[in-house]
Each structure stands twice: as structure tokens, then as C-alpha cells.
Design a protein around this motif. Structure first.
Motif: not given
Length: 204
Positions: A103-108
Motif C-alpha cells: 500500500e506504499h504510495p510509490v508513483e510510476n
């Protein structure tokens, strides 16, 4: 910790770099523009760029691994049938190898051109922007160490070219020395590709 301006600037630099067109790369030899074979396995890696401290997360593989023992690598691996996409492959592998929470908010932010390995993997490098820290948890069976490469090290001038001979054939490759780490192979080639794009985007 980086300021909001520094974080925004880094993210913009990456987006600009990814907008530059390019061809596939191949770590068999720098003289090849394309590999002399067809890839048989799809894979992906997560080039995790940490905006909060301007670093890239890397791993050092265990020395007893059957393949690529002791090498520096990104979190990643081959695509499983259960993976919805190669992006999900990279996230799953990062969860398993370095403890990146699902659920970590990493952005592609996008991908670099595919990288072909001498082991016939077609690797898609995803540039993932990470806005906040999480607790690294190394997968003991595969990962000996997790460390962070300062983004400022990602300069073309910091890369070296080395070569060795095997079975009568000479192979040249990129190396990025950092402290006691010897970064080479697919990892160095992907980082070199990103460094070149960043330099080009910054100078245009």
C-alpha cells in the motif's frame, strides 16, 4: 531530508529524462546495438528513487545465489502468471525483496527502454518515485544488504568501462564504483541509460 522544492525538481528531471526516446540496451557487450538472440523471459525491476533524501535503493545479492551471486541489483524479477502487469511484477518483487509495503504510495513515472540480458531476460525498468521512508526488510534468502545510492552519483563521468575475455570473446561493460560497491552488468547499464537521459534533458 530534502525540501519540497528539491523533491519537485528531482521528479521533474526524471519525467523529462523519461520523455527522451531510446532503443533497447543489452548487457552482453557495449558494441552490440541489439542482442543476437530473442528473449525468452519477461521481467521487470523497480528503480526506486527516494525523493525525501535524493537516493536510489539498491540491493546486494547473497553470495551463495546460483545466479548473479553478490551482484548489485534493483528489486525485481521475472513476471509470474498471477501478475496483472510488469508494473505489478516490480511491486511484488520489491515487497518480497526489500519490504516495500503493497500500500506504499510509490508513483510510476514511466519506463526506460527494455534491457536485454545475456541470460535472455527482457527487463523493463520502471522509474518509481517514493515520497516517504519505509522500513527496509531484506529477504534473507536472496538479499544480503540494502543500501541507497545518492542521486548525485548518477553522472556519466562517474561510470567506467571495463572488459574481460571469456571463451575467446572480449566483452566490455559499464561499471559504477560507489564506496565498496562494484555496480556492473544490467544494473550499471540501466543506471547509465538513466544518467545519459538526465544529462541530455538538463542540457536542452
Amino acid at each position: 531530508m530534502s525540501s519540497s522544492h528539491e523533491i519537485s525538481t528531482l521528479k521533474t528531471m526524471l519525467i523529462d529524462a523519461l520523455a527522451i526516446a531510446g532503443d533497447i540496451s543489452f548487457d552482453g557487450d557495449l558494441q552490440f546495438t541489439a542482442p543476437p538472440f530473442e528473449a525468452t523471459t519477461q521481467a521487470s525491476v523497480l528503480v526506486l528513487v527516494n525523493g525525501y533524501n535524493q537516493t536510489i535503493t539498491l540491493t546486494k545479492r547473497q553470495s551463495n545465489m546460483r545466479k548473479h551471486a553478490g551482484q548489485i541489483a534493483f528489486a525485481g524479477g521475472r513476471r509470474d502468471k498471477s501478475d496483472a502487469s510488469l508494473w505489478h511484477t516490480a511491486l511484488r518483487e520489491a515487497n518480497e525483496e526489500i519490504g516495500l509495503p503493497i500500500e506504499h504510495p510509490v508513483e510510476n513515472l514511466g519506463t526506460l527502454p527494455q534491457h536485454m540480458t545475456i541470460t535472455k531476460f527482457a527487463v523493463t525498468p520502471f522509474i518509481a518515485f517514493n515520497p516517504k521512508p519505509f522500513e527496509y526488510i531484506a529477504q534473507e534468502a536472496e538479499v544480503a544488504e540494502i543500501f541507497e545510492l545518492p542521486f548525485l552519483e548518477l553522472k556519466i563521468d562517474n561510470f567506467q568501462t571495463e572488459s574481460h575475455e571469456k571463451n575467446g570473446q572480449k566483452r566490455s561493460f559499464y561499471v559504477l564504483p560507489y564506496k565498496d560497491y562494484y555496480i556492473w552488468g544490467a544494473t550499471a547499464r540501466i543506471l547509465h541509460n538513466l544518467a545519459g537521459r538526465l544529462a541530455h534533458a538538463h542540457n536542452t
